[in-house]
Design an enzyme around this catalytic site. Structure first.
Site, mmCIF file in Angstrom:
data_model
loop_
_atom_site.group_PDB
_atom_site.id
_atom_site.type_symbol
_atom_site.label_atom_id
_atom_site.label_comp_id
_atom_site.label_asym_id
_atom_site.label_seq_id
_atom_site.Cartn_x
_atom_site.Cartn_y
_atom_site.Cartn_z
ATOM 1 N N HIS A 273 0.911 -1.138 -0.086
ATOM 2 C CA HIS A 273 0.041 -0.020 0.024
ATOM 3 C C HIS A 273 1.026 1.220 0.038
ATOM 4 O O HIS A 273 1.848 1.286 0.625
ATOM 5 C CB HIS A 273 -0.833 -0.018 1.134
ATOM 6 C CG HIS A 273 -1.911 0.798 1.310
ATOM 7 N ND1 HIS A 273 -1.664 2.312 1.320
ATOM 8 C CD2 HIS A 273 -3.125 0.805 0.658
ATOM 9 C CE1 HIS A 273 -3.185 2.736 1.071
ATOM 10 N NE2 HIS A 273 -3.978 1.828 0.810
ATOM 11 N N ASP A 330 -7.982 -5.309 -0.339
ATOM 12 C CA ASP A 330 -8.542 -6.051 -1.591
ATOM 13 C C ASP A 330 -8.118 -7.369 -1.563
ATOM 14 O O ASP A 330 -8.550 -8.394 -2.456
ATOM 15 C CB ASP A 330 -7.904 -5.483 -2.797
ATOM 16 C CG ASP A 330 -8.262 -3.987 -3.134
ATOM 17 O OD1 ASP A 330 -7.394 -3.087 -3.467
ATOM 18 O OD2 ASP A 330 -9.641 -3.890 -3.343
HETATM 19 C C1 SDX Z 1 -5.874 0.097 -3.222
HETATM 20 O O1 SDX Z 1 -4.112 4.557 -2.058
HETATM 21 C C2 SDX Z 1 -5.102 3.933 -1.573
HETATM 22 O O2 SDX Z 1 -5.585 4.282 -0.328
HETATM 23 C C3 SDX Z 1 -5.821 2.834 -2.288
HETATM 24 C C4 SDX Z 1 -6.718 2.020 -1.517
HETATM 25 C C5 SDX Z 1 -8.141 2.745 -1.283
HETATM 26 O O3 SDX Z 1 -8.817 2.417 -0.496
HETATM 27 O O4 SDX Z 1 -8.279 3.637 -2.319
HETATM 28 O O5 SDX Z 1 -6.361 1.342 -0.191
HETATM 29 C C6 SDX Z 1 -7.222 0.668 -2.388
HETATM 30 O O6 SDX Z 1 -5.668 0.532 -4.216
HETATM 31 C C7 SDX Z 1 -5.288 -0.808 -2.543
HETATM 32 C C8 SDX Z 1 -3.660 -1.215 -3.297
HETATM 33 C C9 SDX Z 1 -4.340 -2.467 -4.159
HETATM 34 N N1 SDX Z 1 -3.073 -3.061 -5.286
HETATM 35 C C10 SDX Z 1 -2.646 -3.819 -5.246
HETATM 36 O O7 SDX Z 1 -2.836 -4.959 -4.169
HETATM 37 C C11 SDX Z 1 -1.620 -4.147 -6.325
HETATM 38 C C12 SDX Z 1 -0.274 -4.846 -5.828
HETATM 39 N N2 SDX Z 1 0.291 -3.792 -4.804
HETATM 40 C C13 SDX Z 1 1.147 -3.221 -5.387
HETATM 41 O O8 SDX Z 1 1.379 -2.746 -6.864
HETATM 42 C C14 SDX Z 1 1.866 -2.005 -4.473
HETATM 43 O O9 SDX Z 1 1.809 -2.297 -3.216
HETATM 44 C C15 SDX Z 1 1.039 -0.465 -4.574
HETATM 45 C C16 SDX Z 1 1.115 0.174 -5.829
HETATM 46 C C17 SDX Z 1 -0.164 -0.702 -3.855
HETATM 47 C C18 SDX Z 1 1.988 0.252 -3.523
HETATM 48 O O10 SDX Z 1 3.224 0.375 -3.974
HETATM 49 P P1 SDX Z 1 4.403 0.950 -2.893
HETATM 50 O O11 SDX Z 1 3.855 0.705 -1.435
HETATM 51 O O12 SDX Z 1 4.419 2.271 -3.279
HETATM 52 O O13 SDX Z 1 5.521 0.006 -3.167
HETATM 53 P P2 SDX Z 1 6.616 0.264 -4.542
HETATM 54 O O14 SDX Z 1 5.476 0.395 -5.680
HETATM 55 O O15 SDX Z 1 7.277 1.498 -4.273
HETATM 56 O O16 SDX Z 1 7.421 -0.902 -4.056
HETATM 57 C C19 SDX Z 1 8.382 -0.891 -3.052
HETATM 58 C C20 SDX Z 1 8.821 -2.389 -3.165
HETATM 59 C C21 SDX Z 1 9.567 -2.904 -4.564
HETATM 60 O O17 SDX Z 1 10.288 -3.569 -4.468
HETATM 61 P P3 SDX Z 1 11.936 -3.174 -4.703
HETATM 62 O O18 SDX Z 1 12.071 -2.549 -6.219
HETATM 63 O O19 SDX Z 1 12.260 -2.293 -3.386
HETATM 64 O O20 SDX Z 1 12.776 -4.409 -4.663
HETATM 65 O O21 SDX Z 1 7.919 -3.325 -2.640
HETATM 66 C C22 SDX Z 1 7.763 -4.022 -3.764
HETATM 67 C C23 SDX Z 1 8.173 -3.553 -5.058
HETATM 68 O O22 SDX Z 1 8.603 -4.441 -6.090
HETATM 69 N N3 SDX Z 1 6.095 -4.334 -3.923
HETATM 70 C C24 SDX Z 1 5.700 -5.612 -3.986
HETATM 71 C C25 SDX Z 1 4.413 -5.355 -3.956
HETATM 72 N N4 SDX Z 1 4.069 -4.097 -3.680
HETATM 73 C C26 SDX Z 1 5.181 -3.599 -3.642
HETATM 74 N N5 SDX Z 1 6.334 -6.834 -4.339
HETATM 75 C C27 SDX Z 1 5.479 -7.827 -4.500
HETATM 76 N N6 SDX Z 1 4.101 -7.688 -4.508
HETATM 77 C C28 SDX Z 1 3.422 -6.630 -4.231
HETATM 78 N N7 SDX Z 1 2.081 -6.519 -3.965
#
Ligand code: SDX
Length: 392
Positions: A273, A330
């Site tokens: 998140h 989710d």
């Molecule tokens: C919602 O904003 C809100 O409030 C949204 C929401 C709402 O109520 O409106 O809460 C609803 O959208 C919830 C999120 C739903 N999305 C997902 O579940 C999709 C999977 N999650 C990711 O794509 C991701 O976690 C995000 C986009 C939600 C958040 O990204 P972050 O926290 O900014 O993390 P990042 O993209 O900067 O990544 C940091 C690290 C990375 O690894 P490194 O490059 O450091 O090695 O964490 C990893 C990412 O690859 N990572 C994940 C991951 N999420 C982040 N690795 C594996 N699986 C994941 N889900």
């Protein structure tokens, strides 16, 4: 860099003018979520979707009379213009319900163009009621369209949630009995989605609304932003991920290893998140509901056990702990929606119906904020420095 004269330090700091809002408070490190000061745990346990919608829109809980009048006004606006029903017949039955929802919401605008002045409080009030009343009907019709069944007319003697359930699962040939377990669980899930501060879709609604666009156009834009699998589309993506693991016969451990190795960009959907670097308080409440609803419905779904196994393995793994990745709202919702009988592609429209009061509350707050100018995020230019066009 040398072309632009910017130093790497410039890239480390992005100036984001924070949006001022009094609607929802989140503490991502503590896993705290409050709607107008009320903790989500208490709201989810004691309130209703419409009572929370009033709270978000007007700032305080409604009196019994205010809530009854609000509920009554919404019931009286559930009918769609008959021409709009023909809009659905122009779409393929394979259309994704989120595409239908955003298109039909924008189309709603065409019926009320002479009553959509964002600066006219009566228009704003009326269109808030119209959207709260009609969005669930449009979503239900998108569902009926996808399964080739006749649309039902709303039954305004039913509550908001029960009317919606009947529009989705009722058929012309039979009476429809609402299952109280499903009704109560859906009410709770909708409440958990009603607002969440400046998430991508809410920011989209505020940005579009800041140009003077009306509520229908702004909400339609928010629906499009929510559609993405990294945002609201994640609840559909979680079920697809769980089903792929089950059908492939791949072990959970092997799948988690592929996520950690970033093989083919695979992610653990429903995890992580932008704000919560702790367990999403909503995910905790949804997980509790999942067991309760499936038991009360007598549904045994191996995907729920698979989700729990995935969560257990991920939460004990340094890769996820170091990145502070926890289940978000989710991760478990889809299993419950599936047990209720909704097809996977209806999961994100359910999120949209849940989020609608928050979108509307933020749209109105933005309209009334004297600081609001047309939304225009600042930019750090990192392109080429000035150079002459080759004339030789
Ligand atoms: C919602 O904003 C809100 O409030 C949204 C929401 C709402 O109520 O409106 O809460 C609803 O959208 C919830 C999120 C739903 N999305 C997902 O579940 C999709 C999977 N999650 C990711 O794509 C991701 O976690 C995000 C986009 C939600 C958040 O990204 P972050 O926290 O900014 O993390 P990042 O993209 O900067 O990544 C940091 C690290 C990375 O690894 P490194 O490059 O450091 O090695 O964490 C990893 C990412 O690859 N990572 C994940 C991951 N999420 C982040 N690795 C594996 N699986 C994941 N889900």
């Amino acid at each position: 860099t040398k072309q632009t004269g910017h130093t790497s330090l410039d890239y480390g700091f992005v100036n984001t003018a924070a949006t001022r809002s009094a609607i929802t408070y989140i503490d991502g490190d503590q896993g705290i979520l409050r709607y107008r000061g009320y903790p989500i745990e208490q709201i989810a346990k004691h309130s209703t979707y419409l009572e929370v919608a009033w709270l978000l829109l007007y700032g305080d809980l409604p009196t019994a009379d205010e809530l009854a009048d609000f509920d009554d006004r919404i019931r009286r606006h559930t009918l769609l213009h008959e021409d709009l029903k023909r809009f659905f017949s122009s779409l393929p039955h394979t259309a994704h319900p989120m595409s239908v929802l955003s298109a039909a919401t924008a189309a709603l605008s065409t019926y009320y163009e002479d009553q959509s002045d964002p600066n006219n409080p009566e228009h704003v009030e009326l269109n808030t009621i119209r959207l709260l009343a009609k969005l669930p009907v449009i979503a239900a019709y998108a569902h009926k369209k996808s399964v080739g069944q006749a649309f039902l007319y709303p039954d305004n003697s039913l509550s908001f949630v029960d009317n919606f359930l009947r529009l989705n699962f009722g058929v012309l040939a039979e009476n429809y009995e609402v299952n109280p377990v499903v009704s109560r669980a859906l009410e709770r899930l909708l409440i958990l989605h009603e607002d969440h501060e400046q998430n991508a879709s809410t920011s989209t609604v505020r940005l579009v609304g800041s140009t003077g666009a009306n509520q229908f156009s702004s909400i339609s834009a928010g629906i499009n932003a929510l559609y993405g699998p990294l945002h609201g589309g994640a609840n559909e993506a979680v079920l697809d991920m769980l089903a792929r693991i089950r059908d492939s016969g791949e072990s959970v451990e092997r799948f988690v290893a592929r996520v950690k190795n970033k093989e083919d960009g695979v992610k653990l959907m429903g995890f992580g998140h932008r704000v919560y670097k702790n367990y999403d308080p909503r995910a905790k409440l949804v997980k509790e509901s999942a067991d309760e609803v499936l038991n009360e419905l007598g549904v045994v779904d191996p995907l729920l056990d698979l989700a729990k196994e995935l969560e257990e393995i991920a939460l004990s793994d340094d890769y996820f702990r170091e990145r502070r990745l926890y289940p978000n709202v989710d991760f478990y919702t889809g299993v419950i929606y599936k047990a209720m009988g909704f097809p996977t592609r209806m999961f994100t429209p359910l999120f949209a119906i849940g989020r609608l009061p928050g979108w509307l509350a933020h749209w109105r707050e933005m309209q009334n904020d004297p600081q609001t100018k047309i939304g225009r995020p600042q930019q750090l230019y990192i392109g080429s420095a000035e150079r002459d066009y080759p004339t030789s």
